[in-house]
Design a protein around this motif. Structure first.
Motif, PDB file in Angstrom:
ATOM      1  N   GLY A 134       0.679  -1.221  -0.027  1.00 28.94           N
ATOM      2  CA  GLY A 134       0.127   0.094  -0.083  1.00 28.94           C
ATOM      3  C   GLY A 134       0.838   1.414   0.016  1.00 28.94           C
ATOM      4  N   PRO A 135       0.071   2.372  -0.186  1.00 25.62           N
ATOM      5  CA  PRO A 135       0.862   3.624  -0.219  1.00 25.62           C
ATOM      6  C   PRO A 135       1.569   3.957   0.983  1.00 25.62           C
ATOM      7  CG  PRO A 135      -1.520   4.127  -0.479  1.00 25.62           C
ATOM      8  CD  PRO A 135      -1.368   2.517  -0.448  1.00 25.62           C
ATOM      9  N   THR A 136       1.190   3.335   2.288  1.00 31.05           N
ATOM     10  CA  THR A 136       1.877   3.919   3.560  1.00 31.05           C
ATOM     11  C   THR A 136       2.859   2.833   3.697  1.00 31.05           C
ATOM     12  OG1 THR A 136      -0.383   3.959   4.358  1.00 31.05           O
ATOM     13  CG2 THR A 136       1.403   3.588   6.058  1.00 31.05           C
ATOM     14  N   GLU A 137       2.815   1.805   3.287  1.00 35.24           N
ATOM     15  CA  GLU A 137       4.048   0.934   3.126  1.00 35.24           C
ATOM     16  C   GLU A 137       5.204   1.439   2.445  1.00 35.24           C
ATOM     17  OE1 GLU A 137       3.491  -3.219   2.789  1.00 35.24           O
ATOM     18  OE2 GLU A 137       5.712  -3.723   2.802  1.00 35.24           O
ATOM     19  N   SER A 219       5.743  -6.304   6.861  1.00 42.62           N
ATOM     20  CA  SER A 219       6.108  -7.398   6.076  1.00 42.62           C
ATOM     21  C   SER A 219       5.969  -8.629   6.564  1.00 42.62           C
ATOM     22  CB  SER A 219       8.039  -7.328   6.116  1.00 42.62           C
ATOM     23  OG  SER A 219       8.336  -6.063   5.623  1.00 42.62           O
ATOM     24  N   ASN A 220       5.878  -8.703   8.040  1.00 45.26           N
ATOM     25  CA  ASN A 220       5.337 -10.060   8.752  1.00 45.26           C
ATOM     26  C   ASN A 220       3.995 -10.379   8.407  1.00 45.26           C
ATOM     27  OD1 ASN A 220       7.970 -10.607   9.543  1.00 45.26           O
ATOM     28  ND2 ASN A 220       7.497  -9.627  11.648  1.00 45.26           N
ATOM     29  N   ASP A 221       3.219  -8.943   8.343  1.00 50.64           N
ATOM     30  CA  ASP A 221       1.752  -9.361   8.159  1.00 50.64           C
ATOM     31  C   ASP A 221       1.437  -9.767   6.689  1.00 50.64           C
ATOM     32  OD1 ASP A 221       1.188  -8.449  10.685  1.00 50.64           O
ATOM     33  OD2 ASP A 221       0.718  -6.357   9.853  1.00 50.64           O
ATOM     34  N   ALA A 222       2.116  -8.965   5.978  1.00 52.25           N
ATOM     35  CA  ALA A 222       2.029  -9.613   4.151  1.00 52.25           C
ATOM     36  C   ALA A 222       2.456 -11.185   4.221  1.00 52.25           C
ATOM     37  CB  ALA A 222       2.912  -8.628   3.389  1.00 52.25           C
TER      38      ALA A 222
END
Lengths: 225, 287
Positions: A134-137, A219-222
């Motif tokens: 996403g834009p935030t990441e 990253s972990n969430d992804a």
């Protein structure tokens, strides 16, 4: 007589081009053919400039050092042994890194002020994030990379060069050993110490530590998602 | 990786976390670690949260390093002929870059010295062997000197003997009247002295003056013929002096030729040594 033979030999040689083998280009450059050397410049100028820029973090200085490195390489061509596959690139990068180090030492300071200028110049080259980011990441990763760039500039010369060449430019341990003139074990040691130091510096800065944790969590969430 | 690095020898921390450097090595290539180090890392990664977090941070760090933006070069770094001409003295020479610039004049000097040496040597040989130059002249003069010297010595000895004889005769001629006078005076004195005893009875003995003449004084002998009587005198005879002067002239000529040739050979050797070793020294200093 010599010149006649030389002209005759040159006429019989294959024409130079982008597909000419590197060893052939080096050999002809050693015979004084400037065009052959310029084809080598075309092949390696990107790598040389990148190393100089990462190392010095000043685009003008990096350009000067790169040009100077090519001139020095041309002057010292007869000292180069043309018997290894990637030998010329390693040799050229060695000249570039040594020259960059000389310039930095002569300036007796670490160039950190022009990081923004460098990043501004290369902003258009930021690789797009993965489509799913996403834009935030994307923004957080970009900000984290700025911190990483700054932290690289704070590393010692040897650790910085090892990190730049291995992690950023993707050279092998053996090639880095050739470029730096150090043993492979020493290269590994410098690299691992450099990475550990980078991590320490990022965690020591509150803003960087927050970004580090946030990007890591994302990253972990992804990965888990 | 074989871990001789000090950082990898550090024991696990009290909470069981592995050193970050060891984690970094494990991240690159687990198989490169020793079995012991690999077991340590894997044990820590399985049970220690701090090690797991540190490993994740290192992984993210290397990912972000690899993803750093590429950079465009500001322009081509190709070298132009003018760039090249500023760094080399002769663009046509492929290896001129690595040789110091002062080698070129030394090369020319060596070539000139070599040519000069050939010319001098040729001239020397031609003048000696074809035209009968100083060598031949000196040889013949040396022979004539040695032959002439023997002859001259013999003649000089004869001449000395003659001179000795003539000196003796001259002495005799010169001393006879003197002796006669002295004898007369002595006779007169003795006659006066003994006149009272035997006046008119004593007559001078004719042999008195002859006895004096046949035994000339040594001074007269050695004074008259000391130079020509010795064999060495033959060497300073006029003919010998000419021969010696011719020999010394030819010797002078020879020594000049030899000096020039020797100087040129030495000069040439020095220049060649400079040409060979100066670029090597130059390269060593540059490297």
């Amino acid at each position: 007589m010599f010149f006649v033979l030389r002209r005759f030999r040159e006429e019989r040689e294959e024409p130079l081009g982008p597909d000419t083998a590197e060893s052939e280009l080096v050999s002809r450059a050693q015979q004084g053919q400037l065009e052959a050397f310029n084809l080598l410049v075309d092949r390696h100028q990107q790598a040389a400039y990148r190393v100089a820029l990462r190392y010095m973090r000043d685009s003008d200085l990096a350009a000067d050092v790169t040009q100077d490195a090519f001139i020095r390489a041309y002057r010292a061509l007869d000292t180069f042994r043309n018997d290894r596959g990637n030998g010329f690139r390693s040799w050229l990068l060695r000249i570039t890194a040594n020259r960059a180090l000389d310039v930095l030492r002569s300036r007796a300071r670490r160039p950190a002020a022009s990081l923004e200028a460098m990043l501004g110049q290369t902003a258009s080259n930021w690789e797009p994030e993965a489509a799913e980011a996403g834009p935030t990441e994307q923004a957080e990763r970009r900000a984290l990379r700025e911190y990483i760039e700054q932290a690289i500039g704070e590393l010692g010369d040897e650790q910085r060069l090892a990190v730049i060449l291995y992690d950023i430019e993707g050279y092998s341990y053996d090639e880095i050993a050739e470029i730096t003139g150090a043993a492979v074990g020493t290269v590994k040691s410098r690299l691992h110490r450099g990475r550990a130091r980078l991590r320490e510096m990022l965690l020591a800065d509150p803003g960087a530590r927050e970004l580090y944790a946030s990007v890591l969590r994302l990253s972990n969430d992804a990965d888990s998602g | 990786m074989t871990n001789n690095d000090d950082a990898f020898d550090r024991p696990l921390s009290s909470d069981g976390a592995a050193p970050v450097e060891l984690l970094s090595a494990y991240l690159d290539d687990p198989a490169a670690l020793t079995a012991e180090d690999r077991a340590r890392v894997e044990e820590a990664l399985e049970h220690d949260a701090a090690t797991q977090r540190a490993f994740a941070e290192l992984e993210l760090l290397t990912t972000e390093l690899q993803a750093l933006p590429d950079v465009d070069i500001p322009g081509s770094f190709r070298l132009s002929p003018s760039d090249v001409s500023t760094v080399e003295t002769s663009p046509s020479r492929s290896r001129a870059q690595s040789t110091p610039r002062y080698i070129e004049p030394i090369r020319w000097a060596a070539a000139a010295a070599a040519i000069l040496f050939v010319i001098v040597l040729s001239a020397d040989l031609v003048s000696n062997s074809i035209l009968g130059g100083p060598d031949q002249a000196s040889n013949s003069s040396i022979e004539s000197v040695s032959e002439g010297a023997g002859e001259d010595a013999r003649l000089a000895i004869e001449r000395a003997t003659e001179a000795e004889d003539s000196a003796s005769s001259a002495d005799q001629a010169a001393t006879a009247p003197q002796m006669e006078t002295e004898a007369e005076e002595a006779d007169q004195e003795s006659a006066a002295g003994v006149a009272t005893e035997a006046s008119g009875n004593v007559t001078p003995e004719p042999g008195a003056s002859g006895g004096v003449v046949v035994s000339p004084t040594p001074e007269a002998y050695t004074f008259e013929a000391p130079v020509e009587a010795t064999p060495e005198a033959a060497l300073v005879a006029p003919e010998s002096q000419e021969a010696i002067s011719a020999e010394s002239e030819s010797d002078d000529g020879q020594s000049i030729w030899r000096t020039i040739e020797f100087s040129l050979v030495v000069l040439l050797a020095v220049l060649i040594a400079l040409i060979i070793f100066l670029p090597k020294i130059h390269r060593m200093r540059r490297s």
